[in-house]
Design a protein around this motif. Structure first.
Motif, mmCIF file in Angstrom:
data_model
loop_
_atom_site.group_PDB
_atom_site.id
_atom_site.type_symbol
_atom_site.label_atom_id
_atom_site.label_comp_id
_atom_site.label_asym_id
_atom_site.label_seq_id
_atom_site.Cartn_x
_atom_site.Cartn_y
_atom_site.Cartn_z
ATOM 1 N N GLN A 64 17.019 60.927 20.749
ATOM 2 C CA GLN A 64 15.943 60.305 19.978
ATOM 3 C C GLN A 64 16.018 60.791 18.539
ATOM 4 O O GLN A 64 16.064 61.998 18.290
ATOM 5 N N PHE A 65 16.026 59.839 17.617
ATOM 6 C CA PHE A 65 16.093 60.118 16.182
ATOM 7 C C PHE A 65 14.791 59.648 15.546
ATOM 8 O O PHE A 65 14.485 58.451 15.585
ATOM 9 N N LEU A 66 14.030 60.581 14.980
ATOM 10 C CA LEU A 66 12.766 60.214 14.347
ATOM 11 C C LEU A 66 12.899 60.121 12.827
ATOM 12 O O LEU A 66 12.279 59.276 12.203
ATOM 13 N N ASP A 67 13.672 61.027 12.235
ATOM 14 C CA ASP A 67 13.988 60.998 10.811
ATOM 15 C C ASP A 67 15.152 61.963 10.592
ATOM 16 O O ASP A 67 15.703 62.487 11.553
ATOM 17 N N PHE A 68 15.515 62.202 9.346
ATOM 18 C CA PHE A 68 16.669 63.049 9.063
ATOM 19 C C PHE A 68 16.543 64.454 9.646
ATOM 20 O O PHE A 68 17.540 65.055 10.039
ATOM 21 N N GLU A 69 15.348 64.996 9.692
ATOM 22 C CA GLU A 69 15.141 66.378 10.135
ATOM 23 C C GLU A 69 14.620 66.495 11.562
ATOM 24 O O GLU A 69 14.498 67.603 12.075
ATOM 25 N N THR A 70 14.278 65.384 12.179
ATOM 26 C CA THR A 70 13.634 65.413 13.492
ATOM 27 C C THR A 70 14.463 64.619 14.493
ATOM 28 O O THR A 70 14.317 63.401 14.629
ATOM 29 N N VAL A 71 15.345 65.340 15.177
ATOM 30 C CA VAL A 71 16.227 64.714 16.164
ATOM 31 C C VAL A 71 16.148 65.511 17.467
ATOM 32 O O VAL A 71 16.229 66.739 17.464
ATOM 33 N N HIS A 72 15.987 64.781 18.550
ATOM 34 C CA HIS A 72 16.048 65.366 19.894
ATOM 35 C C HIS A 72 17.409 64.976 20.474
ATOM 36 O O HIS A 72 17.584 63.840 20.925
ATOM 37 N N PRO A 73 18.387 65.895 20.451
ATOM 38 C CA PRO A 73 19.749 65.546 20.845
ATOM 39 C C PRO A 73 19.951 65.382 22.337
ATOM 40 O O PRO A 73 20.901 64.728 22.761
ATOM 41 N N LEU A 74 19.070 65.967 23.132
ATOM 42 C CA LEU A 74 19.213 65.889 24.586
ATOM 43 C C LEU A 74 17.890 65.466 25.211
ATOM 44 O O LEU A 74 16.972 66.279 25.370
ATOM 45 N N LEU A 75 17.784 64.191 25.555
ATOM 46 C CA LEU A 75 16.656 63.708 26.337
ATOM 47 C C LEU A 75 17.117 63.683 27.789
ATOM 48 O O LEU A 75 18.168 63.122 28.105
ATOM 49 N N MET A 76 16.344 64.301 28.659
ATOM 50 C CA MET A 76 16.682 64.356 30.076
ATOM 51 C C MET A 76 15.623 63.587 30.852
ATOM 52 O O MET A 76 14.518 63.355 30.365
ATOM 53 N N ARG A 77 15.992 63.221 32.089
ATOM 54 C CA ARG A 77 15.039 62.496 32.923
ATOM 55 C C ARG A 77 15.231 62.927 34.368
ATOM 56 O O ARG A 77 16.357 63.080 34.830
ATOM 57 N N ILE A 78 14.122 63.092 35.051
ATOM 58 C CA ILE A 78 14.143 63.403 36.480
ATOM 59 C C ILE A 78 13.758 62.126 37.215
ATOM 60 O O ILE A 78 12.645 61.620 37.035
ATOM 61 N N GLY A 79 14.686 61.594 37.986
ATOM 62 C CA GLY A 79 14.441 60.337 38.694
ATOM 63 C C GLY A 79 14.138 59.218 37.712
ATOM 64 O O GLY A 79 14.839 59.045 36.718
ATOM 65 N N ALA A 80 13.077 58.459 37.991
ATOM 66 C CA ALA A 80 12.683 57.354 37.118
ATOM 67 C C ALA A 80 11.605 57.784 36.127
ATOM 68 O O ALA A 80 10.996 56.945 35.477
ATOM 69 N N GLY A 81 11.368 59.110 36.020
ATOM 70 C CA GLY A 81 10.322 59.612 35.124
ATOM 71 C C GLY A 81 10.618 59.377 33.653
ATOM 72 O O GLY A 81 11.696 58.914 33.274
ATOM 73 N N GLU A 82 9.669 59.709 32.828
ATOM 74 C CA GLU A 82 9.779 59.561 31.377
ATOM 75 C C GLU A 82 10.766 60.594 30.826
ATOM 76 O O GLU A 82 10.704 61.770 31.178
#
Length: 180
Positions: A64-82
């Protein structure tokens, strides 16, 4: 120089020889950082990299990229969760290069649940324009790892990523697809 057929095969099969995948990457247009704003679902391109299969076993969703300084490089998910962001662990890449992800197939659900301990709200990366493989394009820099991910444009909703870790001559390739 890669062909349109090479790109289509890479997108459909998500499997390629490293040289062919790099030729496809090199032929794609650069990405402007702002084009990446939003959530992206990832999938690996299998080229024989030692890290292959690890992200899948761990429940990797994408970035997830929000702006130049705010990046979440690893989004994980358990099953069909958020999907949720985690802190990358120093040493995880080294472990992945030494242990097969098949060793974690049975305890995979337990491994994914343990990622909740790494959950964070703080961004773990930033985005810059950098030259990678001779082209200046959007590149994500991890805050606490000697790793960068460079991106090339497939279309407005798809980018090809190339992760390069310091000291590892083989890049890891992945695809990101925009999600709402």
């Amino acid at each position: 120089m890669a062909s349109a057929n090479s790109l289509q095969r890479l997108l459909c099969e998500r499997h390629s020889g490293l040289e062919e995948a790099l030729a496809v990457f090199d032929d794609l247009a650069p990405v402007e950082p702002a084009m990446l704003w939003g959530r992206w679902q990832g999938s690996e391109i299998r080229t024989g990299h030692p890290m292959e299969g690890w992200l899948e076993v761990c429940g990797w969703y994408g970035k997830q990229f929000l702006d130049f300084e705010t990046v979440h490089p690893l989004l994980m998910r358990i099953g069909a969760g958020e999907p949720f962001p985690i802190r990358p662990l120093p040493g995880a890449l080294e472990l992945a290069s030494r242990v097969s992800p098949q060793a974690f197939q049975l305890p995979g659900p337990l491994l994914r649940r343990s990622l909740l301990l790494l959950r964070t709200r703080r961004p773990q990366a930033r985005l810059r324009r950098m030259e990678v493989r001779g082209v200046v394009s959007a590149t994500m820099l991890y805050d606490h790892l000697p790793v960068h991910d460079a991106f090339r444009l497939v279309d407005e909703d798809t980018v090809l990523g190339l992760m390069q870790a310091k000291g590892d001559p083989r890049p890891y390739l992945f695809l990101l697809e925009r999600r709402p």
